[in-house]
Structures are given as structure tokens and as C-alpha cells.
Design an enzyme around this catalytic site. Structure first.
Site, PDB file in Angstrom:
ATOM      1  N   THR A  12       1.237  10.629   0.908  1.00  0.00           N
ATOM      2  CA  THR A  12       2.169  10.396   2.016  1.00  0.00           C
ATOM      3  C   THR A  12       3.156  11.546   2.182  1.00  0.00           C
ATOM      4  O   THR A  12       3.577  11.857   3.291  1.00  0.00           O
ATOM      5  CB  THR A  12       2.915   9.059   1.787  1.00  0.00           C
ATOM      6  OG1 THR A  12       1.935   8.019   1.765  1.00  0.00           O
ATOM      7  CG2 THR A  12       3.931   8.761   2.866  1.00  0.00           C
ATOM      8  N   SER A  54      -4.031   9.640  -2.381  1.00  0.00           N
ATOM      9  CA  SER A  54      -4.253   9.511  -3.827  1.00  0.00           C
ATOM     10  C   SER A  54      -5.308   8.473  -4.233  1.00  0.00           C
ATOM     11  O   SER A  54      -5.862   8.584  -5.328  1.00  0.00           O
ATOM     12  CB  SER A  54      -2.941   9.325  -4.584  1.00  0.00           C
ATOM     13  OG  SER A  54      -2.467   8.017  -4.498  1.00  0.00           O
ATOM     14  N   THR A  86       1.437   8.371  -4.034  1.00  0.00           N
ATOM     15  CA  THR A  86       2.084   7.526  -5.049  1.00  0.00           C
ATOM     16  C   THR A  86       1.158   6.456  -5.634  1.00  0.00           C
ATOM     17  O   THR A  86       1.429   5.933  -6.705  1.00  0.00           O
ATOM     18  CB  THR A  86       3.331   6.841  -4.461  1.00  0.00           C
ATOM     19  OG1 THR A  86       2.942   6.102  -3.305  1.00  0.00           O
ATOM     20  CG2 THR A  86       4.398   7.851  -4.103  1.00  0.00           C
ATOM     21  N   ASP A  87       0.056   6.131  -4.931  1.00  0.00           N
ATOM     22  CA  ASP A  87      -0.794   5.022  -5.409  1.00  0.00           C
ATOM     23  C   ASP A  87      -1.373   5.284  -6.797  1.00  0.00           C
ATOM     24  O   ASP A  87      -1.479   4.373  -7.618  1.00  0.00           O
ATOM     25  CB  ASP A  87      -1.953   4.767  -4.419  1.00  0.00           C
ATOM     26  CG  ASP A  87      -1.464   4.196  -3.095  1.00  0.00           C
ATOM     27  OD1 ASP A  87      -0.291   3.781  -3.014  1.00  0.00           O
ATOM     28  OD2 ASP A  87      -2.270   4.161  -2.136  1.00  0.00           O
TER      29      ASP A  87
HETATM   30  N1  LIG Z   1       3.086   6.705  -0.687  1.00  0.00           N
HETATM   31  C1  LIG Z   1       1.872   7.196  -0.859  1.00  0.00           C
HETATM   32  O1  LIG Z   1       1.723   8.350  -1.155  1.00  0.00           O
HETATM   33  C2  LIG Z   1       0.729   6.227  -0.721  1.00  0.00           C
HETATM   34  C3  LIG Z   1      -0.570   6.813  -0.234  1.00  0.00           C
HETATM   35  N2  LIG Z   1      -1.498   5.763   0.072  1.00  0.00           N
HETATM   36  C4  LIG Z   1      -1.211   7.706  -1.312  1.00  0.00           C
HETATM   37  O2  LIG Z   1      -1.151   7.389  -2.465  1.00  0.00           O
HETATM   38  O3  LIG Z   1      -1.806   8.690  -0.964  1.00  0.00           O
END
Ligand SMILES: NC(=O)C[C@H](N)C(=O)O
Length: 321
Positions: A12, A54, A86-87
Site C-alpha cells: 500500500t 505483500s 503490511t499483510d
Molecule cells: N497495507 C498494506 O500494505 C496491505 C496490502 N494488501 C499489502 O500488504 O500489500
């Protein structure tokens, strides 16, 4: 002057939001224009090593990052910042924590709101991560995760909220430091733990979650499939429903290493109960109790142990230390 290598990997923090609210990959990296905000005493070298959400990241990409950081350790960098979705950020952080010997600071960061969303946290977290990576105190603390003004040990941090910017927490132990308006402040020291050096991430290690009424079929299927290891998120202090025990024992007797963590988000798994499926008979059967890791991290630990070609006995030691 400090020198920091930035490795963008996607997520993200590298995305933008469309008018309909959908968040997706950005044509050009939104952090490209951020140089003015980086402290004057830090020289930053930026590389986009890949650009993936991710959930698309696998141990192969983690290995690529490890190799690039190892090279950075010979190139006079003081630290490395990895921007990441973040995932699965905590899994990459943990993998890097245990797969090579670190001589410089390694800091991961990400964002919960993409670059053009109201209250976007990407640029802020990015600058804070660079400040942390360039600070001498960050070198000997293992891999760090900097988000929302907090510094967490990659070893224990986990994402706890689907959308909040205050999502990364360290259950049981808490953050190891904070970023004030003026400085990086460490509140705790991470106990040193030994890392193995690996050059591959081959093999299948499966993660299962225990539940009331869990079906033994899951273990029967694993025995028939070609898996190299199994990690179970067990109940409470480290117990399993009795109906899976026969199949689990057959799996262990067939030579497949089996480890256990607790599915509770706080505390560590231990062999305490002596009823059928309790921790004491599980340990006697050969199940390896892992201390304080989440299931996904214990799974990576076993994968690293297997790729370091540890013997059965050494793997047991590595998983339970
Ligand atoms: N906040 C994020 O980065 C979530 C996103 N779906 C990822 O992990 O790529």
C-alpha cells in the site's frame, strides 16, 4: 554522513487510490519525491527490488532481500530500509531476522493508507524508518519494524487490525522503542538469538490451525502428501483435540517434523496438561514446542532450519530454543 539503502518492494505504501475507492499499483513510486524530508545527514540510495502487493510475496522474494542486504553490508551502508506491504511484512521481517548475520540496521516499514488517501501514513513512516536505520543504536537490535512512531522487534511484531494505522503490535512484550519528535529512543534490548545462513528456501512446511472438533483427516492428508514439515497453532497453552492424536502420531512416526505454537495471541506454548491431547503427551510424542512465535513465523523458522540442512536433533534444538 550516514548512508542508507532503501529497497522498495510494493504494498500500500507504493499504491494510490482511484475515485471509486479501489487501491492499486501506482505508475510511478509515490515516495520518489520525498527527498526533501530526509534529514541532511543521511544519504539515501533507492532501489525498487520488486513491486508486489505483500500477499504475492513468497520466501523466494525474502531470500532475494536477504542477498541484497548481505551485499549492502560490504558496500559501506549504515542501514537498510525496506518498504513492504503490511499483510506479510512481519513474515519478511522474521525471515531476515533468522537467515543471516546482521552487521547493519535493517528496518521494515509500510502504510495502511495509500499515497493519496486522507491521512496517508506512508511518507511519515518512510521518513521515520530512515531516521531509525541511520541511528547507531539500531544496529544490534535484530530486524526492526517502524510504524506509527513505534519500533518493534521483527521477531515478535504482528499486524492486529485490518485497516487502522495503529495495527502493528507486539503482544506479551510490547514495542522495544519509540520515535519522539526529536530522537530514536530504545526502551528495551532484544536478546541476541542465533541466525542460520541459508542459500535456498526449498520444501513445503504447512501451517494448520487447531479448533474445537478438528478433523484428523487433515493429518492423514499430510501423511500422504509430500510435506517436509508441519506447524500447528494449537489450543491454549499447547493442547489438541483427542481425535487427531492417532493421525498426528503416525505423521510424526513417518519422519515429518511437527512443531506447535499457541493460537492465543499472548503468552507462550508449554507442555502443562496431561490429558489425552494435552501438551505433556504431545511433547513425549515428539511435537516441538516453539517459544512465543506466531504460526506463520514458526513455519518460516522450520523452513530456514530445513534449508540449513539441520539434522533431526539440531532442528529440534533450533525450534525449541
Ligand atoms: N497495507 C498494506 O500494505 C496491505 C496490502 N494488501 C499489502 O500488504 O500489500
Amino acid at each position: 554522513m550516514k548512508k542508507v539503502l532503501v529497497l522498495h518492494t510494493g504494498g500500500t505504501i507504493s499504491m494510490t487510490q482511484e475515485k471509486d475507492g479501489a487501491v492499486g499499483l501506482s505508475a510511478s513510486h509515490p515516495l520518489k519525491e520525498s527527498m526533501d524530508l530526509i534529514p541532511d545527514n543521511v544519504e539515501v540510495v533507492v532501489e525498487e527490488i520488486f513491486n508486489l502487493p505483500s500477499p504475492h510475496i513468497t520466501p523466494k522474494e525474502m531470500l532475494l532481500l536477504k542477498k541484497r542486504i548481505e551485499k549492502a553490508q560490504t558496500q559501506n551502508f549504515d542501514g537498510v530500509v525496506i518498504t513492504h506491504g503490511t499483510d506479510t511484512l512481519e513474515e519478511t521481517a522474521y525471515f531476515l531476522d533468522i537467515s543471516f548475520k546482521k552487521e547493519i540496521a535493517v528496518v521494515l516499514t509500510g502504510a495502511m493508507r495509500s499515497s493519496n488517501e486522507l491521512g496517508s501514513d506512508g511518507l511519515y513512516n518512510y521518513v521515520q524508518a530512515i531516521i531509525t536505520a541511520s541511528d547507531d543504536k539500531s544496529k544490534d537490535q535484530g530486524v526492526l519494524v517502524v510504524m506509527n512512531d513505534e519500533i518493534h522487534a521483527g521477531r515478535f511484531v504482528t499486524k492486529t487490525h485490518t485497516t487502522s494505522v495503529d495495527t502493528f503490535r507486539t503482544p506479551t512484550f510490547g514495542p522495544i522503542g519509540i520515535l519522539s519528535k526529536r530522537q530514536v529512543i530504545f526502551l528495551k534490548e532484544v536478546v541476541e538469538h542465533h541466525a542460520l545462513n541459508i542459500e535456498s528456501v526449498d520444501g513445503k512446511v504447512i501451517l494448520l490451525k487447531a479448533y474445537a472438533g478438528m478433523d484428523a483427516m487433515l493429518f492423514d492428508v499430510l501423511k500422504e502428501s509430500r510435506v517436509d514439515g508441519v506447524v500447528i497453532e494449537a489450543l491454549g497453552a499447547g493442547n489438541l483435540p483427542p481425535q487427531v492424536i492417532t493421525s498426528l502420531k503416525e505423521l510424526i512416526d513417518s519422519g515429518i517434523p511437527v512443531s506447535l505454537v499457541s493460537r492465543c495471541s499472548n503468552g507462550i506454548a508449554e507442555d502443562i496438561y496431561d490429558y489425552e491431547g494435552g501438551g505433556i503427551p504431545l511433547r513425549k510424542m515428539g511435537v516441538m514446542f516453539v517459544k512465543g512465535l506466531t504460526g506463520p513465523k514458526a513455519r518460516l523458522r522450520m523452513l530456514v532450519g530445513i534449508n540449513a540442512r539441520l539434522s533431526h536433533h539440531e532442528l529440534r534444538q533450533f525450534m525449541t530454543e
